[in-house]
Design a protein around this motif. Structure first.
Motif, mmCIF file in Angstrom:
data_model
loop_
_atom_site.group_PDB
_atom_site.id
_atom_site.type_symbol
_atom_site.label_atom_id
_atom_site.label_comp_id
_atom_site.label_asym_id
_atom_site.label_seq_id
_atom_site.Cartn_x
_atom_site.Cartn_y
_atom_site.Cartn_z
ATOM 1 N N ILE A 112 0.524 -1.152 -0.022
ATOM 2 C CA ILE A 112 0.204 0.084 -0.321
ATOM 3 C C ILE A 112 0.780 1.365 0.351
ATOM 4 N N VAL A 113 0.528 2.161 -1.113
ATOM 5 C CA VAL A 113 1.639 3.276 -1.352
ATOM 6 C C VAL A 113 1.094 4.701 -0.749
ATOM 7 N N SER A 114 -0.738 4.775 -0.880
ATOM 8 C CA SER A 114 -1.099 6.158 0.027
ATOM 9 C C SER A 114 -2.659 4.728 -0.132
ATOM 10 N N LEU A 115 -3.220 5.684 0.965
ATOM 11 C CA LEU A 115 -4.556 5.445 1.745
ATOM 12 C C LEU A 115 -5.490 6.479 2.017
ATOM 13 N N HIS A 116 -6.272 6.582 1.318
ATOM 14 C CA HIS A 116 -7.664 7.221 2.019
ATOM 15 C C HIS A 116 -8.989 6.965 2.412
ATOM 16 N N GLN A 117 -9.499 7.605 3.042
ATOM 17 C CA GLN A 117 -10.775 6.537 3.403
ATOM 18 C C GLN A 117 -12.032 7.955 3.979
ATOM 19 N N TYR A 118 -13.357 7.878 3.017
ATOM 20 C CA TYR A 118 -13.901 8.648 3.143
ATOM 21 C C TYR A 118 -14.930 8.484 3.961
ATOM 22 N N ASP A 119 -16.256 9.077 4.766
ATOM 23 C CA ASP A 119 -17.166 8.617 5.250
ATOM 24 C C ASP A 119 -18.616 8.669 4.157
ATOM 25 N N ARG A 136 1.502 0.196 -10.320
ATOM 26 C CA ARG A 136 1.440 0.721 -9.583
ATOM 27 C C ARG A 136 -0.568 1.222 -9.843
ATOM 28 N N THR A 137 -1.611 0.368 -8.926
ATOM 29 C CA THR A 137 -2.967 1.045 -9.445
ATOM 30 C C THR A 137 -3.711 1.521 -8.336
ATOM 31 N N TRP A 138 -4.492 2.456 -8.875
ATOM 32 C CA TRP A 138 -5.081 2.625 -7.601
ATOM 33 C C TRP A 138 -6.391 1.343 -7.304
ATOM 34 N N ALA A 139 -7.147 1.292 -6.454
ATOM 35 C CA ALA A 139 -8.619 -0.044 -5.983
ATOM 36 C C ALA A 139 -9.586 1.014 -5.135
ATOM 37 N N MET A 140 -10.636 1.040 -4.800
ATOM 38 C CA MET A 140 -11.896 1.758 -4.167
ATOM 39 C C MET A 140 -12.389 0.212 -3.193
ATOM 40 N N GLY A 141 -12.811 0.212 -2.144
ATOM 41 C CA GLY A 141 -13.470 -1.149 -1.668
ATOM 42 C C GLY A 141 -14.561 0.187 -1.047
ATOM 43 N N ASN A 142 -16.198 -0.293 -0.640
ATOM 44 C CA ASN A 142 -17.052 0.041 -0.074
ATOM 45 C C ASN A 142 -17.014 -0.366 0.871
ATOM 46 N N GLY A 143 -17.281 -0.478 2.093
ATOM 47 C CA GLY A 143 -18.427 -1.409 3.400
ATOM 48 C C GLY A 143 -19.141 -0.418 4.278
ATOM 49 N N ARG A 144 -19.696 -0.532 5.217
ATOM 50 C CA ARG A 144 -20.855 -0.559 6.286
ATOM 51 C C ARG A 144 -19.503 0.231 6.857
ATOM 52 N N THR A 145 -18.562 -0.007 7.514
ATOM 53 C CA THR A 145 -17.663 0.390 8.512
ATOM 54 C C THR A 145 -15.784 0.252 7.264
ATOM 55 N N GLY A 146 -15.055 1.135 7.926
ATOM 56 C CA GLY A 146 -13.812 1.866 7.564
ATOM 57 C C GLY A 146 -13.211 0.251 7.482
ATOM 58 N N GLN A 147 -13.050 -0.617 8.450
ATOM 59 C CA GLN A 147 -12.094 -1.841 7.554
ATOM 60 C C GLN A 147 -13.983 -2.659 6.735
ATOM 61 N N GLU A 148 -14.180 -3.035 6.394
ATOM 62 C CA GLU A 148 -15.090 -3.631 5.802
ATOM 63 C C GLU A 148 -14.451 -3.281 3.806
ATOM 64 N N SER A 149 -14.397 -1.713 4.155
ATOM 65 C CA SER A 149 -14.087 -0.840 3.232
ATOM 66 C C SER A 149 -12.701 -0.971 2.718
ATOM 67 N N ALA A 150 -11.665 -0.551 4.214
ATOM 68 C CA ALA A 150 -10.622 -1.616 3.664
ATOM 69 C C ALA A 150 -10.060 -2.586 2.657
ATOM 70 N N LEU A 151 -10.789 -3.932 3.429
ATOM 71 C CA LEU A 151 -10.698 -5.446 3.311
ATOM 72 C C LEU A 151 -11.272 -4.934 1.533
ATOM 73 N N SER A 152 -12.396 -4.320 1.173
ATOM 74 C CA SER A 152 -12.669 -4.575 0.315
ATOM 75 C C SER A 152 -11.658 -3.874 -0.758
ATOM 76 N N GLY A 153 -10.824 -2.784 -0.757
ATOM 77 C CA GLY A 153 -10.248 -2.208 -1.407
ATOM 78 C C GLY A 153 -9.055 -3.054 -1.736
ATOM 79 N N LEU A 154 -8.752 -3.779 -0.924
ATOM 80 C CA LEU A 154 -7.007 -4.201 -1.000
ATOM 81 C C LEU A 154 -7.307 -6.383 -1.131
ATOM 82 N N ILE A 155 -8.550 -5.957 -1.394
ATOM 83 C CA ILE A 155 -8.881 -7.337 -2.402
ATOM 84 C C ILE A 155 -9.054 -7.027 -3.942
ATOM 85 N N ALA A 156 -9.925 -5.597 -4.452
ATOM 86 C CA ALA A 156 -10.089 -4.990 -5.744
ATOM 87 C C ALA A 156 -8.120 -4.411 -6.108
ATOM 88 N N ALA A 157 -7.202 -3.830 -4.937
ATOM 89 C CA ALA A 157 -6.430 -3.719 -5.889
ATOM 90 C C ALA A 157 -5.102 -5.195 -6.149
#
Length: 162
Positions: A112-119, A136-157
């Motif tokens: 992970i080079v850069s991480l941004h999280q938005y509610d 390098r590539t950008w990826a996005m994850g969505n979720g009900r919580t920050g943890q769920e969103s981050a895990l989703s984004g990491l799988i997408a990446a």
């Protein structure tokens, strides 16, 4: 002057420089600037299909986390790579580092080079700039919580770089 469009309205190539980014069109908040430039003029559907793929060889199934000694977190996951499903566990400082460790053990590791999280209304979006083998590539994850969103984004990446 910026031209506003709905998320699914195509933008002509001549208006891409002044078009709002797809996340701002949908949620009213701008993407991180390097990703905003890369995604300028995309429809929401094209953006989501590109940066948050829901299909790919790497899929996260079950995920559990529990407290471990020394303020660590013990995580267990079921992760599929292609047709192979594995149960993995990792003890780390948090869920992102635990999943990163698991992905490395599967041969699909990313940095992970850069991480941004938005509610936003109804959830959290995580934008990750990740690297693997000098790509390098950008990826996005969505979720009900920050943890769920981050895990989703990491799988997408991982899927984008696999």
């Amino acid at each position: 002057m910026n031209t506003l469009t709905t998320p699914d309205t195509p933008i002509s190539p001549h208006s891409q420089a002044t078009a709002p980014d797809p996340f701002a069109s949908r949620y009213g908040r701008s993407l991180p600037s390097p990703l905003r430039a890369e995604a300028a003029g995309m429809t929401w559907t094209a953006f989501a299909d590109t940066y948050a793929p829901t299909t790919g060889p790497i899929r996260l199934g079950n995920w559990t986390a529990s407290a471990a000694p020394q303020d660590l977190l013990h995580c267990r996951a079921t992760i599929a790579t292609g047709d192979v499903i594995r149960s993995l566990s990792a003890t780390a400082t948090g869920p992102i580092s635990a999943l990163t460790d698991m992905l490395y053990r599967l041969g699909a590791g990313v940095e992970i080079v850069s991480l941004h999280q938005y509610d936003f209304t109804g959830g959290v979006a995580t934008f990750l700039l990740c690297e693997r083998d000098d790509r390098r590539t950008w990826a996005m994850g969505n979720g009900r919580t920050g943890q769920e969103s981050a895990l989703s984004g990491l799988i997408a990446a991982a899927n984008r770089l696999y």
